[in-house]
Design an enzyme around this catalytic site. Structure first.
Site, PDB file in Angstrom:
ATOM      1  N   LYS A   8     -12.277  12.760   8.809  1.00 23.08           N
ATOM      2  CA  LYS A   8     -12.749  13.098   7.208  1.00 23.08           C
ATOM      3  C   LYS A   8     -12.834  14.140   7.012  1.00 23.08           C
ATOM      4  O   LYS A   8     -12.691  14.729   5.645  1.00 23.08           O
ATOM      5  CB  LYS A   8     -13.177  11.481   7.029  1.00 23.08           C
ATOM      6  CG  LYS A   8     -12.048  10.118   6.920  1.00 23.08           C
ATOM      7  CD  LYS A   8     -12.875   9.743   5.840  1.00 23.08           C
ATOM      8  CE  LYS A   8     -12.118   7.712   6.723  1.00 23.08           C
ATOM      9  NZ  LYS A   8     -10.226   7.747   6.363  1.00 23.08           N
ATOM     10  N   SER A  16     -11.978   4.202   5.888  1.00 20.76           N
ATOM     11  CA  SER A  16     -13.052   3.651   6.854  1.00 20.76           C
ATOM     12  C   SER A  16     -14.151   4.295   7.839  1.00 20.76           C
ATOM     13  O   SER A  16     -14.685   6.108   6.918  1.00 20.76           O
ATOM     14  CB  SER A  16     -12.133   4.184   7.934  1.00 20.76           C
ATOM     15  OG  SER A  16     -11.194   3.056   7.970  1.00 20.76           O
ATOM     16  N   ARG A  73      -7.947   0.160  13.136  1.00 20.01           N
ATOM     17  CA  ARG A  73      -6.871  -0.060  14.061  1.00 20.01           C
ATOM     18  C   ARG A  73      -7.831   0.434  15.868  1.00 20.01           C
ATOM     19  O   ARG A  73      -7.609   0.150  16.788  1.00 20.01           O
ATOM     20  CB  ARG A  73      -5.867   1.766  14.070  1.00 20.01           C
ATOM     21  CG  ARG A  73      -5.162   1.349  13.190  1.00 20.01           C
ATOM     22  CD  ARG A  73      -4.416   2.840  12.869  1.00 20.01           C
ATOM     23  NE  ARG A  73      -4.280   2.523  11.268  1.00 20.01           N
ATOM     24  CZ  ARG A  73      -2.739   3.436  10.970  1.00 20.01           C
ATOM     25  NH1 ARG A  73      -2.304   4.463  11.702  1.00 20.01           N
ATOM     26  NH2 ARG A  73      -1.526   3.095   9.942  1.00 20.01           N
ATOM     27  N   GLY A 105      -8.631   5.339   1.531  1.00 22.16           N
ATOM     28  CA  GLY A 105     -10.086   6.486   3.108  1.00 22.16           C
ATOM     29  C   GLY A 105     -11.074   5.752   3.143  1.00 22.16           C
ATOM     30  O   GLY A 105     -11.738   7.532   3.314  1.00 22.16           O
ATOM     31  N   ASP A 163       1.073  -1.713  -0.096  1.00 26.12           N
ATOM     32  CA  ASP A 163      -0.304   0.196   0.175  1.00 26.12           C
ATOM     33  C   ASP A 163       0.740   1.106   0.262  1.00 26.12           C
ATOM     34  O   ASP A 163       1.918   0.808   0.657  1.00 26.12           O
ATOM     35  CB  ASP A 163      -1.068  -0.437   1.506  1.00 26.12           C
ATOM     36  CG  ASP A 163      -1.830   1.256   1.249  1.00 26.12           C
ATOM     37  OD1 ASP A 163      -2.261   1.235   0.845  1.00 26.12           O
ATOM     38  OD2 ASP A 163      -3.096   1.322   1.988  1.00 26.12           O
ATOM     39  N   ASN A 186     -10.188   0.485   0.316  1.00 25.83           N
ATOM     40  CA  ASN A 186      -8.582   0.973   1.872  1.00 25.83           C
ATOM     41  C   ASN A 186      -9.662   1.110   3.193  1.00 25.83           C
ATOM     42  O   ASN A 186     -10.170   1.860   3.223  1.00 25.83           O
ATOM     43  CB  ASN A 186      -8.145   1.638   1.229  1.00 25.83           C
ATOM     44  CG  ASN A 186      -6.676   0.676   0.161  1.00 25.83           C
ATOM     45  OD1 ASN A 186      -7.596  -0.481  -0.931  1.00 25.83           O
ATOM     46  ND2 ASN A 186      -5.833   1.731   0.245  1.00 25.83           N
ATOM     47  N   GLY A 199      -7.040   8.657   7.964  1.00 27.73           N
ATOM     48  CA  GLY A 199      -7.436   8.915   9.246  1.00 27.73           C
ATOM     49  C   GLY A 199      -8.395   8.860   9.704  1.00 27.73           C
ATOM     50  O   GLY A 199      -9.739   8.882   9.263  1.00 27.73           O
ATOM     51  N   SER A 224      -7.830   3.106   9.412  1.00 26.91           N
ATOM     52  CA  SER A 224      -8.561   3.287  11.006  1.00 26.91           C
ATOM     53  C   SER A 224      -9.297   2.325  11.166  1.00 26.91           C
ATOM     54  O   SER A 224      -9.101   2.495  12.445  1.00 26.91           O
ATOM     55  CB  SER A 224      -8.649   4.451  10.255  1.00 26.91           C
ATOM     56  OG  SER A 224      -8.376   5.160   9.763  1.00 26.91           O
TER      57      SER A 224
END
Ligand code: G3H
Ligand code: 13P
Ligand code: ZN
Length: 315
Positions: A189, A218, A265, A216, A83, A259, A186, A262
């Site tokens: 957004k 998530s 995580r 981006g 990535d 993708n 992150g 975040s």
């Protein structure tokens, strides 16, 4: 054999009008949970690692785990993907250690300043030439996606120009294309309640005939933020992500690869925080990692269902 490049996985998704999640991994436990979710749902899978995740694992540890996961689970197609590769060297290294798919992010110079169209074409084409000879698929990026990635933040971001996307695909021969339509990396957004630039997506879809990638992506669910804080986490106000309905709309309009980093995580950290609060007496890492794995499996299963059903529901 289960270890494949991402090309066929994504072409099937494009033709079948469903989305395939590409999940970022940093360690064995995340990898195991994501693979288990794919087995449960019998979903094709793209496992991906950034340069910083590879660096954290001294490259070969994570690469071996990813390769092993794919070879061991031969009932589902799995691609292992670099990535945000940021240089020819990073791509070469990834291919050498067994990645079957790479992204060359030529949209930024030094990960910060937007590159010119010509600079992006130059680096991307050289990667495509090198990778295709070895049967490896390549994701390129045109337009600049906002937010923090690989610890760097672009100085500015801009949406993808559809005509430029069309020329870029012709000029580079990439297998899939990451576009910028308002998502960012992150947990922060959107400042306001804005939706994605679906009109741009539609136009790009009508002009190119390869799978489209959404970075981006998530969702940063409110309930997750609530639990993260409940179990002692601290997060600035305003954390927000892409609602699942918007992701499904993007899939129905032609996005094939989504993708997610975040969310993973947050899920893992929240689960471990909860475990510590609920079981202050436990100190065997296997206990809390095992728990975080079960929570992550459920989370990824629900993502896979959300991404998979939409095309079929529409048909
Ligand atoms: O672009 C993807 C990531 O969310 C940034 O991840 O911290 O592993 O580079 P990283
Ligand atoms: P998120 O930060 O929205 O998870 O995006 C991840 C990503 O795009 C990885 O390349
Ligand atoms: Zn990304």
């Amino acid at each position: 054999m289960a270890l494949v490049s991402s090309k066929q996985i994504l072409i099937n998704a494009m033709n079948g009008k469903y989305g395939v999640g590409a999940y970022n991994v940093n360690n064995m436990e995340q990898l195991q949970a994501i693979v288990n979710a794919a087995k449960k749902t019998q979903s094709p899978l793209i496992l991906q690692a950034t340069m910083s995740a590879l660096k954290y694992s001294e490259f070969s540890y994570l690469a071996c785990l990813m390769k092993n996961a794919a070879l061991k689970n031969y009932d589902i197609p799995i691609a292992i993907h670099l990535d945000h590769g940021n240089s020819f060297e990073s791509i070469k290294n990834a291919i050498d250690i067994g990645f079957t798919s790479v992204m060359i992010d030529g949209s930024l110079i030094d990960g910060k300043t937007p590159s010119t169209y010509e600079q992006n074409v130059r680096i991307t084409s050289s990667v495509v030439e090198y990778a295709h000879k070895r049967g490896i698929s390549v994701e390129g990026e045109i337009g600049v996606i906002g937010g923090v990635e690989d610890s760097v933040k672009p100085t500015s971001f801009y949406f993808t120009d559809p005509e430029e996307a069309k020329n870029f695909v012709n000029d580079t021969n990439v297998d899939s294309l990451a576009i910028s339509i308002g998502t960012s990396h992150g947990a922060y957004k959107f400042k306001r309640n804005v939706s994605l630039a679906f009109d741009i997506l539609k136009e790009i879809r009508s002009l190119i005939n390869i799978p489209i990638v959404l970075h981006g992506a998530s969702s940063i669910p409110k309930s997750l933020i609530y639990d993260f804080v409940k179990y002692g986490g601290k997060i600035k106000s305003g954390a927000s992500g892409v609602p699942i309905g918007d992701l499904q709309k993007a899939i129905s309009l032609g996005v094939s690869k989504i993708n997610i980093d975040s969310d993973i995580r947050l899920v893992v950290t929240t689960a471990i925080r909860k475990f510590f609060i609920d079981h202050p007496e436990k100190f065997n890492p296997r206990d809390y990692f095992e728990y975080s794995k079960t929570v992550l499996v459920d989370f990824i299963v629900s993502k896979m269902k959300d991404f998979f059903t939409i095309g079929h529901a529409k048909d």
